[in-house]
Structures are given as structure tokens and as C-alpha cells.
Enzyme design. Structure first.
Site, PDB file in Angstrom:
ATOM      1  N   GLU A 272       0.829  -1.218   0.000  1.00 56.15           N
ATOM      2  CA  GLU A 272       0.000   0.000   0.000  1.00 56.15           C
ATOM      3  C   GLU A 272       0.862   1.267   0.000  1.00 56.15           C
ATOM      4  O   GLU A 272       0.735   2.114   0.887  1.00 56.15           O
ATOM      5  CB  GLU A 272      -0.891   0.034   1.249  1.00 56.15           C
ATOM      6  N   CYS A 341      -3.086  33.769   9.411  1.00 57.59           N
ATOM      7  CA  CYS A 341      -2.948  34.400  10.727  1.00 57.59           C
ATOM      8  C   CYS A 341      -2.636  33.364  11.798  1.00 57.59           C
ATOM      9  O   CYS A 341      -3.445  33.093  12.689  1.00 57.59           O
ATOM     10  CB  CYS A 341      -4.227  35.144  11.063  1.00 57.59           C
TER      11      CYS A 341
HETATM   12  N1  LLP Z   1      -1.732   2.129   4.388  1.00 54.98           N
HETATM   13  C1  LLP Z   1      -2.277   2.602   5.521  1.00 54.98           C
HETATM   14  C2  LLP Z   1      -3.193   1.759   6.274  1.00 54.98           C
HETATM   15  C3  LLP Z   1      -1.954   3.897   5.960  1.00 54.98           C
HETATM   16  O1  LLP Z   1      -2.481   4.353   7.093  1.00 54.98           O
HETATM   17  C4  LLP Z   1      -1.061   4.694   5.201  1.00 54.98           C
HETATM   18  C5  LLP Z   1      -0.714   6.050   5.620  1.00 54.98           C
HETATM   19  C6  LLP Z   1      -0.532   4.147   4.009  1.00 54.98           C
HETATM   20  C7  LLP Z   1      -0.875   2.866   3.634  1.00 54.98           C
HETATM   21  C8  LLP Z   1       0.413   4.906   3.117  1.00 54.98           C
HETATM   22  O2  LLP Z   1       1.591   5.217   3.758  1.00 54.98           O
HETATM   23  P1  LLP Z   1       2.835   5.811   2.929  1.00 54.98           P
HETATM   24  O3  LLP Z   1       3.282   4.743   1.980  1.00 54.98           O
HETATM   25  O4  LLP Z   1       2.373   7.014   2.211  1.00 54.98           O
HETATM   26  O5  LLP Z   1       3.837   6.093   3.959  1.00 54.98           O
HETATM   27  N2  LLP Z   1       0.088  12.921   6.532  1.00 54.98           N
HETATM   28  C9  LLP Z   1       1.322  12.268   6.894  1.00 54.98           C
HETATM   29  C10 LLP Z   1       1.327  10.824   6.508  1.00 54.98           C
HETATM   30  C11 LLP Z   1       0.199  10.029   7.129  1.00 54.98           C
HETATM   31  C12 LLP Z   1       0.181   8.604   6.671  1.00 54.98           C
HETATM   32  C13 LLP Z   1      -1.046   7.926   7.124  1.00 54.98           C
HETATM   33  N3  LLP Z   1      -1.168   6.580   6.676  1.00 54.98           N
HETATM   34  C14 LLP Z   1       2.474  13.018   6.262  1.00 54.98           C
HETATM   35  O6  LLP Z   1       2.244  14.025   5.597  1.00 54.98           O
HETATM   36  O7  LLP Z   1       3.636  12.652   6.438  1.00 54.98           O
END
Ligand code: LLP
Length: 412
Positions: A272, A341
């Protein structure tokens, strides 16, 4: 796919300045070629039966998700809205997995009606809700439990998810019991096991460690006659934000480690990834509005704010920032801030950058993941436009919001 040619920033074969002339600022600019090549790097690393389910939360623009749909990717979704988008973007329902700690019955029904691949169950309560909804629709819900393997991903605490203290998943030690309960339910078909321990992992060893723990669980399940067909190892592979300090994880090693952990099982592996596929394929371009000096502190005030890109404010995340046009002017140390702000409205603090005149352009790099998707209308600011570059052409894939968009749905 973003590079300087004769001192000017280009996105693939289009000058960033040309896009801005037509679309204005702030604007997110994406490189399709980057998305495709990151996907292929991932896909080529895998040697076993697998599906790459793009984590839609990282960048949910229809055209972006469609790039992955065309590459036969699946999607990892966490809400009805993301499922709606994924389907609209052309992702096949049989390649969609659904995560999230609070799926409502309405969302579960929508997922089952659309015959998605798998629902990742995060609690016993949720298991019973899924069973109930499935039975009412005369269906069997294909499920995995999201297991919390209690492995430290060694990343930012806000994006760590696989520790005992986090709200995600079911405890490793209770998993067997839950699977046995699920096995007795008429509306449930057990198909898999899932985990996701955190995001922006530059060292993917913790994912391997978690995989080894999960492999033991699968063995125990198989011993009890519960057959696991799918192992979903979540996302989390990090990207380079800061070339000076970050080292890119070795995606080949990551994938082969995961495959090795499950080598004794005949399973399909689901990945994922979100950030890895899109993070460095996007920039946020903003115009300098003013220079300001408060005593000794210098500020570069730009027309994008924390409502457009929240990561620096929320996680103190580092994003490289550079002028769109390098002119060789003096280097200054300043805070690069937005118009909102809030003191927390900054992109960088005490940052050294070649000075950019008022009305000049800056680019905030690594903004393709969790950039636009976390944008808001705070301070009643219309959200930015999004543009996708493909070779020497570009297309607006989301119009800049208008003032009317801001109040759409409101009642006086
Ligand atoms: N699968 C699940 C169940 C997840 O909760 C997430 C991310 C992913 C896959 C994808 O993860 P990635 O491969 O993108 O690391 N807003 C935060 C990141 C939050 C990620 C939440 N879950 C940021 O800007 O760093």
C-alpha cells in the site's frame, strides 16, 4: 523530473514559469513520468504474485489515481469518498482494500456493494458491524484483520501506527482469538492479514521485523484450519526530502525482504505505498508577496500557506525550497512564511536561500504526497490549482477554487 535548465526550473519538458503564466499561484505541479517510474521500480522489484494498492490519501486527484489505474494498480482507501474517487479514476474494485479505524455501516455497505477486494478490520466491534451489513446484503465480506505488531517504525510520532499505544489495528496477542470468532460468522469470509506500522520509513527493517511476526501468526492460523490467501504489508516506504541527510530506502531490498518473510506461504502480497509513488513527483509553486524584516529576523512572505501545504506546520517536516529562477543574487537566511494568521504558518525557518524578489517564484519540493490532500480552506482561501505535466505538455487537473466555491453549500 524537476530540474534546472540554464538556471530555470523545469517540470519534465515544460518550464515551470510557463505553467504559472497560465495557471497562476499557488499551484501544485506533478510529473506523470515520475509517478510512472516510481510505480515501475516498485513493481519490477516484486517477483511474486502481488498487487500494488496506491494509498489514495497521499494524492487523491482523479488524474493522479488514473495514472496508477492505467498501470493496473489497485488502491488502498480509508473512506467512502476515497472509494468513490478510486472507482471514478478507473481502479478495479477487485483491487481495492479498505483500511481505517471507524468505518461506518454506510461505508461498509458501499464497499460491499462495489465488491472490493478486502476490508481491513481494526476492532472486534467493527467485525460485528461488517458481519451484520454483509448479511443484510446477502453477501460475505472478504476481510483481513489489521494487526498491530508492536514494532517501532522509528519515524515521526504522528505517523507511527504500529505501536501498542497507537489506536490502529488489533493487538497481535489477541489476533488468533479474533480470527476464530470471525470464522464463525456467516457474513464474513477470512481472506487475509494486514499491518501498517508507519509512514516515511527510511530504514524498512521494521517492516521486515513486523513481517516475520505476521508470518508466525499465519502459521498459527493455518494450523487452526484458517487459510490466509492475502498478506497486506501496508505502506510506509520513505522518500528523500533532504538530500543532505536522507538516504533513499532500497526498494528492491524492501520488497525482497517482505517476500522472504512469507516465502513459506502461497499468498498474494499486497503493498500500500503512497508517498513513495507520488511524493517527489510534485512541487508547490508560490509567488513571493513581500520581504519583511522584524529587527534581525528576515521573512520571505509567499502567497501559499499552511492551508495549502500543512506538513511543515503539523510535523515540522522539512521541504526543500528553491527559487524557480536562479539569478545568482545574494543568499539570505530567512523564515519562509505564508499569509495565514497563525505563527505556525511557515514552510521553513532560518532557511538559507538565494534571495527571490517580490513577485518572484519559489518551488517547495517533495509536495506530491500529503500536500493537496491535506489542504483546507482555512482563512477562506480558495484551494490551489493542480497541474499534471506529461512530457512537453501540461494539463490543469483541478481548477483553482473560486470565491463561489468557497461558499458552495452554505446558507445565508
Ligand atoms: N496504508 C495505511 C493503512 C496507511 O495508514 C497509510 C498512511 C498508508 C498505507 C500509506 O503510507 P505511505 O506509503 O504514504 O507512507 N500525513 C502524513 C502521513 C500520514 C500517513 C497515514 N497513513 C504526512 O504528511 O507525512
Amino acid at each position: 523530473m524537476f530540474e534546472y535548465r540554464n538556471g530555470e526550473l523545469w517540470a519534465e519538458d515544460v518550464a515551470v514559469e510557463r505553467i504559472v503564466e497560465e495557471v497562476g499561484t499557488p499551484v501544485y505541479i506533478y510529473s506523470k513520468a515520475h509517478f510512472v517510474s516510481q510505480f515501475k521500480r516498485f513493481d519490477d522489484a516484486a517477483t511474486r504474485n502481488h498487487t500494488i494498492c496506491f494509498a489514495v490519501k497521499a494524492n487523491s486527484n482523479l488524474s493522479v489515481v488514473n495514472v496508477f489505474a492505467q498501470l493496473n494498480a489497485g488502491a488502498d482507501i480509508v473512506s467512502k469518498g476515497e472509494l468513490f474517487r478510486a472507482l471514478k479514476a478507473g481502479i478495479k474494485p477487485e483491487n481495492i482494500v479498505f483500511s481505517g479505524v471507524a468505518k461506518t455501516k454506510d461505508e461498509i455497505a458501499y464497499a460491499l456493494e462495489n465488491n472490493i477486494k478486502m476490508i481491513n478490520v481494526e476492532s472486534e466491534d467493527e467485525l460485528y458491524a461488517i458481519d451484520e451489513v454483509a448479511k443484510s446484503l446477502n453477501k460475505k465480506a472478504p476481510i483481513a484483520f489489521r494487526i498491530n505488531p508492536d514494532v517501532d517504525p522509528k519515524t515521526h510520532p504522528y505517523i507511527s501506527t504500529g505501536l501498542k499505544k497507537n489506536k490502529f489495528g488489533v493487538p497481535y496477542d489477541e489476533a488468533l482469538e479474533l480470527y476464530e470468532k470471525a470464522n464463525k460468522l456467516d457474513g464474513i469470509e477470512i481472506v487475509g492479514v494486514q499491518f501498517h506500522i508507519g509512514s516515511q520509513l527510511l530504514d524498512t527493517t521494521p517492516i521486515y521485523d513486523a513481517s516475520v511476526r505476521i508470518a508466525k501468526l499465519i502459521e498459527a492460523l493455518n494450523d487452526r484450519g484458517i487459510k490466509i490467501k492475502i498478506v497486506d504489508v501496508g505502506g510506509g516506504v520513505g522518500i528523500v526530502y533532504d538530500e543532505k541527510t536522507d538516504k533513499e530506502p532500497d526498494v528492491n531490498k524492501y520488497v525482497s525482504d517482505v517476500e522472504k518473510a512469507f516465502e513459506n506461504f502461497d499468498v498474494e502480497i499486497v503493498f500500500e505505498p503512497g508517498r513513495f509513488l507520488v511524493g517527489n513527483g510534485g512541487i508547490l509553486v508560490s509567488r513571493v508577496v513581500y520581504h519583511k524584516k522584524n529587527l534581525n529576523k528576515r521573512f520571505l512572505i509567499v502567497d501559499a500557506g499552511m492551508n495549502d501545504l500543512l506538513r511543515p506546520s503539523l510535523y515540522s517536516a522539512y521541504h526543500r525550497i528553491a527559487p524557480v529562477k536562479l539569478t545568482g543574487s545574494e543568499r539570505i537566511v530567512c523564515d519562509i512564511v505564508g499569509p495565514i494568521c497563525e505563527t505556525g504558518d511557515f514552510f521553513a525557518r532560518d532557511y538559507e536561500i538565494e534571495d527571490v524578489p517580490n513577485s518572484g517564484l519559489i518551488a517547495v519540493f517533495s509536495a506530491g504526497a500529503y500536500g493537496f490532500t491535506m489542504a483546507s480552506n482555512y482563512n477562506s482561501r480558495p484551494r490551489a490549482a493542480e497541474v499534471m505535466v506529461d512530457g512537453n505538455s501540461f494539463k490543469i487537473i483541478r481548477k483553482r477554487e473560486s470565491l463561489e466555491d468557497l461558499i458552495a453549500g452554505e446558507v445565508l
